[in-house]
Scaffold this motif. Structure first.
Motif, PDB file in Angstrom:
ATOM      1  N   VAL A  36       0.840  -1.204   0.000  1.00 40.65           N
ATOM      2  CA  VAL A  36       0.000   0.000   0.000  1.00 40.65           C
ATOM      3  C   VAL A  36       0.871   1.249   0.000  1.00 40.65           C
ATOM      4  CG1 VAL A  36      -1.776   1.283   1.254  1.00 40.65           C
ATOM      5  CG2 VAL A  36      -1.856  -1.213   1.186  1.00 40.65           C
ATOM      6  N   LYS A  37       1.945   1.230   0.788  1.00 38.68           N
ATOM      7  CA  LYS A  37       2.860   2.376   0.825  1.00 38.68           C
ATOM      8  C   LYS A  37       3.513   2.603  -0.534  1.00 38.68           C
ATOM      9  CE  LYS A  37       4.094   1.678   5.704  1.00 38.68           C
ATOM     10  NZ  LYS A  37       5.188   1.305   6.642  1.00 38.68           N
ATOM     11  N   LEU A  38       3.983   1.511  -1.142  1.00 37.67           N
ATOM     12  CA  LEU A  38       4.668   1.636  -2.429  1.00 37.67           C
ATOM     13  C   LEU A  38       3.723   2.160  -3.506  1.00 37.67           C
ATOM     14  CD1 LEU A  38       7.239   1.139  -4.095  1.00 37.67           C
ATOM     15  CD2 LEU A  38       6.404  -1.186  -4.520  1.00 37.67           C
ATOM     16  N   SER A  39       2.505   1.624  -3.556  1.00 38.19           N
ATOM     17  CA  SER A  39       1.561   2.053  -4.576  1.00 38.19           C
ATOM     18  C   SER A  39       1.174   3.523  -4.394  1.00 38.19           C
ATOM     19  CB  SER A  39       0.313   1.171  -4.555  1.00 38.19           C
ATOM     20  OG  SER A  39      -0.339   1.226  -3.304  1.00 38.19           O
ATOM     21  N   SER A  40       1.034   3.950  -3.150  1.00 40.55           N
ATOM     22  CA  SER A  40       0.720   5.356  -2.882  1.00 40.55           C
ATOM     23  C   SER A  40       1.878   6.252  -3.298  1.00 40.55           C
ATOM     24  CB  SER A  40       0.416   5.561  -1.394  1.00 40.55           C
ATOM     25  OG  SER A  40      -0.718   4.829  -0.985  1.00 40.55           O
ATOM     26  N   ALA A  41       3.092   5.820  -2.961  1.00 41.71           N
ATOM     27  CA  ALA A  41       4.268   6.636  -3.247  1.00 41.71           C
ATOM     28  C   ALA A  41       4.525   6.751  -4.746  1.00 41.71           C
ATOM     29  CB  ALA A  41       5.489   6.040  -2.549  1.00 41.71           C
ATOM     30  N   VAL A  42       4.363   5.643  -5.474  1.00 45.40           N
ATOM     31  CA  VAL A  42       4.610   5.670  -6.922  1.00 45.40           C
ATOM     32  C   VAL A  42       3.638   6.630  -7.611  1.00 45.40           C
ATOM     33  CG1 VAL A  42       4.449   4.303  -9.038  1.00 45.40           C
ATOM     34  CG2 VAL A  42       5.675   3.388  -7.065  1.00 45.40           C
ATOM     35  N   ASN A  43       2.367   6.545  -7.256  1.00 48.46           N
ATOM     36  CA  ASN A  43       1.381   7.436  -7.863  1.00 48.46           C
ATOM     37  C   ASN A  43       1.673   8.886  -7.506  1.00 48.46           C
ATOM     38  OD1 ASN A  43      -0.840   8.318  -9.270  1.00 48.46           O
ATOM     39  ND2 ASN A  43      -2.320   7.118  -8.143  1.00 48.46           N
ATOM     40  N   THR A  44       2.073   9.130  -6.259  1.00 53.03           N
ATOM     41  CA  THR A  44       2.391  10.489  -5.836  1.00 53.03           C
ATOM     42  C   THR A  44       3.612  11.028  -6.563  1.00 53.03           C
ATOM     43  OG1 THR A  44       1.476   9.990  -3.648  1.00 53.03           O
ATOM     44  CG2 THR A  44       2.838  11.957  -3.837  1.00 53.03           C
ATOM     45  N   GLY A  45       4.626  10.179  -6.740  1.00 45.18           N
ATOM     46  CA  GLY A  45       5.819  10.611  -7.466  1.00 45.18           C
ATOM     47  C   GLY A  45       5.509  10.983  -8.907  1.00 45.18           C
ATOM     48  N   TRP A  46       4.707  10.160  -9.574  1.00 40.36           N
ATOM     49  CA  TRP A  46       4.303  10.472 -10.947  1.00 40.36           C
ATOM     50  C   TRP A  46       3.517  11.782 -10.984  1.00 40.36           C
ATOM     51  CZ3 TRP A  46       5.362   9.136 -15.777  1.00 40.36           C
ATOM     52  CH2 TRP A  46       6.046   7.928 -16.000  1.00 40.36           C
ATOM     53  N   LEU A  47       2.617  11.971 -10.020  1.00 38.33           N
ATOM     54  CA  LEU A  47       1.822  13.192  -9.995  1.00 38.33           C
ATOM     55  C   LEU A  47       2.676  14.425  -9.729  1.00 38.33           C
ATOM     56  CD1 LEU A  47      -1.405  12.003  -8.146  1.00 38.33           C
ATOM     57  CD2 LEU A  47      -1.280  12.962 -10.451  1.00 38.33           C
ATOM     58  N   SER A  48       3.787  14.259  -8.994  1.00 37.84           N
ATOM     59  CA  SER A  48       4.665  15.407  -8.762  1.00 37.84           C
ATOM     60  C   SER A  48       5.288  15.873 -10.072  1.00 37.84           C
ATOM     61  CB  SER A  48       5.762  15.044  -7.754  1.00 37.84           C
ATOM     62  OG  SER A  48       6.746  14.205  -8.329  1.00 37.84           O
ATOM     63  N   ALA A  49       5.752  14.916 -10.897  1.00 35.01           N
ATOM     64  CA  ALA A  49       6.319  15.279 -12.197  1.00 35.01           C
ATOM     65  C   ALA A  49       5.240  15.842 -13.113  1.00 35.01           C
ATOM     66  CB  ALA A  49       6.976  14.062 -12.833  1.00 35.01           C
ATOM     67  N   ALA A  50       4.046  15.227 -13.086  1.00 30.87           N
ATOM     68  CA  ALA A  50       2.949  15.722 -13.919  1.00 30.87           C
ATOM     69  C   ALA A  50       2.530  17.124 -13.491  1.00 30.87           C
ATOM     70  CB  ALA A  50       1.765  14.763 -13.830  1.00 30.87           C
ATOM     71  N   SER A  51       2.558  17.397 -12.189  1.00 25.95           N
ATOM     72  CA  SER A  51       2.207  18.737 -11.705  1.00 25.95           C
ATOM     73  C   SER A  51       3.211  19.770 -12.193  1.00 25.95           C
ATOM     74  CB  SER A  51       2.144  18.739 -10.172  1.00 25.95           C
ATOM     75  OG  SER A  51       1.121  17.882  -9.703  1.00 25.95           O
ATOM     76  N   CYS A  52       4.490  19.407 -12.199  1.00 26.47           N
ATOM     77  CA  CYS A  52       5.508  20.324 -12.717  1.00 26.47           C
ATOM     78  C   CYS A  52       5.253  20.632 -14.194  1.00 26.47           C
ATOM     79  CB  CYS A  52       6.903  19.726 -12.539  1.00 26.47           C
ATOM     80  SG  CYS A  52       7.468  19.647 -10.829  1.00 26.47           S
ATOM     81  N   ILE A  53       4.884  19.599 -14.958  1.00 28.41           N
ATOM     82  CA  ILE A  53       4.569  19.814 -16.373  1.00 28.41           C
ATOM     83  C   ILE A  53       3.335  20.698 -16.517  1.00 28.41           C
ATOM     84  CG2 ILE A  53       3.839  18.686 -18.505  1.00 28.41           C
ATOM     85  CD1 ILE A  53       5.489  16.261 -17.668  1.00 28.41           C
ATOM     86  N   GLY A  54       2.309  20.433 -15.701  1.00 31.04           N
ATOM     87  CA  GLY A  54       1.090  21.231 -15.769  1.00 31.04           C
ATOM     88  C   GLY A  54       1.335  22.698 -15.453  1.00 31.04           C
ATOM     89  N   ILE A  55       2.123  22.958 -14.408  1.00 33.91           N
ATOM     90  CA  ILE A  55       2.447  24.338 -14.050  1.00 33.91           C
ATOM     91  C   ILE A  55       3.298  24.993 -15.133  1.00 33.91           C
ATOM     92  CG2 ILE A  55       3.703  25.758 -12.383  1.00 33.91           C
ATOM     93  CD1 ILE A  55       2.870  23.707 -10.239  1.00 33.91           C
ATOM     94  N   GLU A  56       4.201  24.211 -15.718  1.00 34.41           N
ATOM     95  CA  GLU A  56       5.037  24.727 -16.797  1.00 34.41           C
ATOM     96  C   GLU A  56       4.191  25.128 -18.006  1.00 34.41           C
ATOM     97  OE1 GLU A  56       8.197  25.773 -19.331  1.00 34.41           O
ATOM     98  OE2 GLU A  56       7.943  25.723 -17.163  1.00 34.41           O
ATOM     99  N   LEU A  57       3.167  24.346 -18.323  1.00 31.28           N
ATOM    100  CA  LEU A  57       2.282  24.677 -19.442  1.00 31.28           C
ATOM    101  C   LEU A  57       1.542  25.991 -19.180  1.00 31.28           C
ATOM    102  CD1 LEU A  57       0.780  21.175 -20.330  1.00 31.28           C
ATOM    103  CD2 LEU A  57       2.434  22.502 -21.652  1.00 31.28           C
ATOM    104  N   VAL A  58       1.124  26.212 -17.942  1.00 29.39           N
ATOM    105  CA  VAL A  58       0.462  27.473 -17.593  1.00 29.39           C
ATOM    106  C   VAL A  58       1.436  28.631 -17.749  1.00 29.39           C
ATOM    107  CG1 VAL A  58      -0.612  28.785 -15.724  1.00 29.39           C
ATOM    108  CG2 VAL A  58      -1.187  26.379 -16.039  1.00 29.39           C
ATOM    109  N   ARG A  59       2.655  28.444 -17.267  1.00 34.60           N
ATOM    110  CA  ARG A  59       3.666  29.504 -17.342  1.00 34.60           C
ATOM    111  C   ARG A  59       3.978  29.860 -18.788  1.00 34.60           C
ATOM    112  NH1 ARG A  59       9.287  30.070 -17.325  1.00 34.60           N
ATOM    113  NH2 ARG A  59       9.509  27.873 -17.835  1.00 34.60           N
ATOM    114  N   GLU A  60       4.142  28.849 -19.623  1.00 38.94           N
ATOM    115  CA  GLU A  60       4.439  29.097 -21.027  1.00 38.94           C
ATOM    116  C   GLU A  60       3.250  29.754 -21.735  1.00 38.94           C
ATOM    117  OE1 GLU A  60       5.603  25.442 -22.800  1.00 38.94           O
ATOM    118  OE2 GLU A  60       7.356  25.180 -21.517  1.00 38.94           O
ATOM    119  N   ALA A  61       2.041  29.312 -21.412  1.00 42.88           N
ATOM    120  CA  ALA A  61       0.857  29.894 -22.040  1.00 42.88           C
ATOM    121  C   ALA A  61       0.699  31.362 -21.661  1.00 42.88           C
ATOM    122  CB  ALA A  61      -0.392  29.111 -21.645  1.00 42.88           C
ATOM    123  N   ALA A  62       0.923  31.676 -20.379  1.00 41.93           N
ATOM    124  CA  ALA A  62       0.796  33.060 -19.924  1.00 41.93           C
ATOM    125  C   ALA A  62       1.864  33.957 -20.551  1.00 41.93           C
ATOM    126  CB  ALA A  62       0.895  33.116 -18.404  1.00 41.93           C
TER     127      ALA A  62
END
Length: 224
Positions: free
Chosen positions: A95-121
């Motif tokens: 359970v810990k590993l599955s939670s951590a893996v999803n969270t790690g992926w979401l951290s990278a995806a969040s950086c990409i999402g914020i980067e897209l907003v920054r570039e668009a603005a």
């Protein structure tokens, strides 16, 4: 997928400690999954033309970034609840590993999402003040290092950091990634993997005593 496997394993084995772990993270998992599903419904409407208006980009990228960050924070909530629960064994570890893996992926995806907003603005990637390699790889790598510092070299810390390294490696080998993003991702992978190695060694040599060991030690002191 890993979270689904954890749920199925818990249902099949009737592992009490694993079921306690799933109970601890269930609210956070539901919040995470809801954010991820909502993000798909929003991001699928991203403008596909060569040079869409800034307003059209922001109308999609801002809520998309919000949902990604919301999912990421829900993942951190799940990891923290598991840390506080202090459950040991293979079941809770899954359970810990599955939670951590999803969270790690979401951290990278969040950086990409914020980067897209920054570039668009800014009106495009070429007008952005901070290079995307720094915004993406730097932000994700710092998050991975922070997770190792907080969660140490256990299931959560290594799972989170490993997922970030995996995500950055995927960015590095992506055919559409600019050369500076590839270089930044490569540096990020190297830094995260080195930190994972250090955390693993540190957890092996400086392992904290389990609750059972602490109770045994207290019993010996009480006898004396």
């Amino acid at each position: 997928m890993t979270q689904g496997i954890a749920c199925i394993w818990g249902a099949l084995t009737q592992d009490a400690s694993m079921n306690k772990a799933i109970g601890a993270v269930l609210p956070a998992w539901l919040a995470m999954w809801s954010s991820e599903c909502a993000w798909q419904f929003v991001f699928v409407n991203a403008p596909m033309t060569a040079d869409p208006p800034i307003s059209d980009r922001l109308a999609i990228f801002v809520p998309s970034a919000f949902l990604l960050v919301s999912g990421y924070l829900s993942g951190l909530w799940a990891c923290q609840r598991l840390k506080n629960a202090r459950l040991e064994g293979f079941g809770p570890g899954l359970v810990k590993l599955s939670s951590a893996v999803n969270t790690g992926w979401l951290s990278a995806a969040s950086c990409i999402g914020i980067e897209l907003v920054r570039e668009a603005a800014a009106g495009g990637i070429e007008k952005a003040s901070v290079p995307p390699a720094v915004a993406l790889a730097g932000g994700a790598a710092v998050g991975a290092l922070a997770s190792l510092a907080h969660f140490r070299g256990g299931w959560i810390g290594l799972g989170y950091a490993g997922a970030v390294a995996w995500a950055l490696q995927a960015v590095k080998v992506g055919p559409a990634s600019p050369s500076d993003v590839k270089t930044g991702s490569e540096v990020g992978v190297a830094v995260v993997l080195a930190a994972m190695g250090i955390a693993t060694v540190a957890s092996f040599f400086f392992k904290k005593p389990s609750q059972a060991d602490q109770n045994d030690g207290q019993s010996l002191l009480d006898r004396k």
